[in-house]
Scaffold this active site. Structure first.
Site, PDB file in Angstrom:
ATOM      1  N   HIS A 334       7.200 -39.714  36.857  1.00 14.26           N
ATOM      2  CA  HIS A 334       7.768 -38.233  36.116  1.00 14.26           C
ATOM      3  C   HIS A 334       8.485 -38.153  35.018  1.00 14.26           C
ATOM      4  CE1 HIS A 334       6.162 -36.617  39.920  1.00 14.26           C
ATOM      5  NE2 HIS A 334       5.936 -35.521  39.342  1.00 14.26           N
ATOM      6  N   GLY A 335       9.301 -38.973  34.566  1.00 10.68           N
ATOM      7  CA  GLY A 335       9.813 -39.136  33.448  1.00 10.68           C
ATOM      8  C   GLY A 335      11.000 -40.222  33.193  1.00 10.68           C
TER       9      GLY A 335
END
Length: 488
Positions: A334-335
């Site tokens: 996700h990041g």
């Protein structure tokens, strides 16, 4: 160009009328028309993607060319050792040199430099000015699913570069999913498309519902959420609780809204994309929630991470580690921030905790002598649902916070019940969003889970579209907010 902007409507109408009216009028040969159609959709997809930055086109073309080449080689090669190295080449190229460099280089370097600063008083590696290409995690995972499936001999290698490139770059789901695998999408490129086969009503419902979720609900509360998350130390504990709930709900509205619009857009062009969300907030367990949330990513992680690690065919301890590690990978995907790493690890921890609970306290719902449960069924369901959603909302603080420090300040302010700013508009945003979310999940539950509800006459439904279109436009905030998942 985002789905909720006027530019996208102009772009999509051009593509739609070209596909269904211009090409059939020009080409009488179905094979030639299909070939030209694929080329046109490919060019349109690259135009759509490069509207953010023209340089992004070269990156997705590179990833496409590598995996197309690897797929051809894998299909012709019989030596297992060579096939293994071909797959390894694809994995390293995509995960290290493309996804790793553009998304994770600065994260890794910054983390390493913080350590070397303490130990040696200086930085070891330079931080680069890297532009993160939109949707790089989506098309990288999508392309990798193809090479892995060809390596496993689950699907044949695609011999046509145009078709394969269209699979990787198909614009409705290119920058934020749903993640589509080759085994589900590639066969659709071989099937002839007919305008009369399109389920217009279903497609328009998807798009309008997605627009309502994103452009009306999500964008309307974005300023409130941004204000609180920017300075959590200045706000009252109630405001922080409101932001924790609204932050998690905003991610759902924003991302499921995009997914719905992507599904609707693809359907109008004759293609089917998989469902990505299925009423997640009615879940009463951690596992139930993640089976309904970002379903295509969780399916990808199950097929290409969890099962290859042994899945549930291993010891109880190893199975729990596999579950935790899969959720950890989800957080990293996700990041490139420690907040996302911790968020994924935390979700994995609660997943494992639920498994331990099930082992210690087996489910007795079906026991004939468990009448007490039947009597308190609704209160128990409500308690489990609130507890499950509370776990998600508190975890979402890490997902939504700008920094690691802000996340801890936010949570500390909640549990220490700090004072600070608390404005009436915060309660207003919270109450009406919760109301819409609850109503939507109740209606969705009876329509889709229970199969209840009557079909609206087609003439009445189409007559309502101009009114709904006007209402949506009037309710849309003046300033649109970029989709949250574009950063992934």
């Amino acid at each position: 160009m985002i789905f909720s902007d006027f530019e996208y409507f102009v772009f999509f109408l051009f593509v739609f009328f070209t596909v269904w009216y211009l090409f059939p009028a020009i080409f009488s040969n179905e094979t030639k028309e299909t070939r030209i159609l694929h080329i046109f959709l490919l060019v349109s997809s690259y135009f759509f993607y490069m509207s953010w930055d023209y340089r992004f086109g070269a990156l997705i073309l590179l990833s496409t060319a590598i995996d197309f080449y690897v797929g051809i080689k894998l299909s012709n090669e019989t030596r297992e050792k060579v096939r293994y190295y071909l797959l390894l080449f694809s994995l390293i190229t995509n995960l290290v040199f493309i996804l790793g460099f553009f998304k994770y280089y600065n994260f890794v370097v910054t983390s390493m430099n913080s350590v070397t600063n303490v130990l040696f008083g200086g930085e070891m590696l330079p931080v680069l000015k890297i532009i993160l290409p939109a949707g790089i995690s989506f098309f990288t995972f999508q392309s990798l699913s193809y090479t892995i499936d060809v390596y496993r001999k689950e699907i044949p290698a695609e011999k046509d570069f145009i078709r394969f490139a269209l699979f990787v770059s198909f614009f409705p789901q290119l920058v934020a999913g749903p993640i589509v695998t080759a085994r589900t999408f590639m066969p659709q490129l071989y099937n002839p498309k007919k305008l009369e086969d399109i389920e217009f009503r279903v497609a328009i419902r998807f798009f309008m519902l997605g627009y309502f979720k994103k452009a009306v609900l999500s964008d309307m509360v974005a300023p409130t959420i941004d204000t609180i998350y920017a300075n959590p130390g200045d706000h009252h504990a109630y405001a922080l609780l409101i932001a924790a709930a609204l932050g998690g709900i905003q991610v759902y509205l924003d991302f499921s809204g995009y997914s719905d619009m992507a599904i609707g857009s693809a359907m109008l062009l004759g293609y089917k994309l998989p469902t990505n969300f299925n009423l997640p907030f009615i879940a009463t367990s951690v596992s139930g929630f993640w089976r309904r949330w970002h379903m295509t990513l969780n399916s990808w992680l199950r097929d290409y991470i969890y099962i290859p690690m042994g899945g549930s065919r291993v010891t109880s301890v190893r199975r729990k580690f596999n579950l935790w590690f899969t959720m950890f990978v989800s957080g990293v995907w996700h990041g490139a921030q420690w907040t996302f790493v911790f968020w994924g690890s935390l979700n994995g921890f609660f997943y494992v905790l639920e498994e331990v609970w099930k082992e210690w306290f087996p489910d007795k719902k079906e026991s004939s002598d468990f009448s007490l449960f039947r009597f308190f069924r609704v209160p128990i369901w409500l308690f489990q649902n609130i507890l499950n959603n509370s776990i998600f909302f508190l975890g979402a603080v890490f997902f939504r916070s700008l920094t690691w420090e802000n996340a801890w300040i936010h949570l500390k302010g909640i549990f220490l019940f700090q004072g600070g700013n608390l404005r009436p508009y915060m309660w207003k945003d919270f109450l009406w969003i919760i109301g819409f979310l609850t109503l939507g999940h109740i209606v969705g539950y009876f329509l889709f889970e229970k199969g209840k509800g009557k079909q609206i006459p087609a003439s009445l439904e189409f007559a309502m579209y101009p009114i709904l279109f006007l209402v949506l436009n009037l309710a849309t905030p003046e300033n649109s907010v970029p989709f949250i998942y574009f950063q992934f």
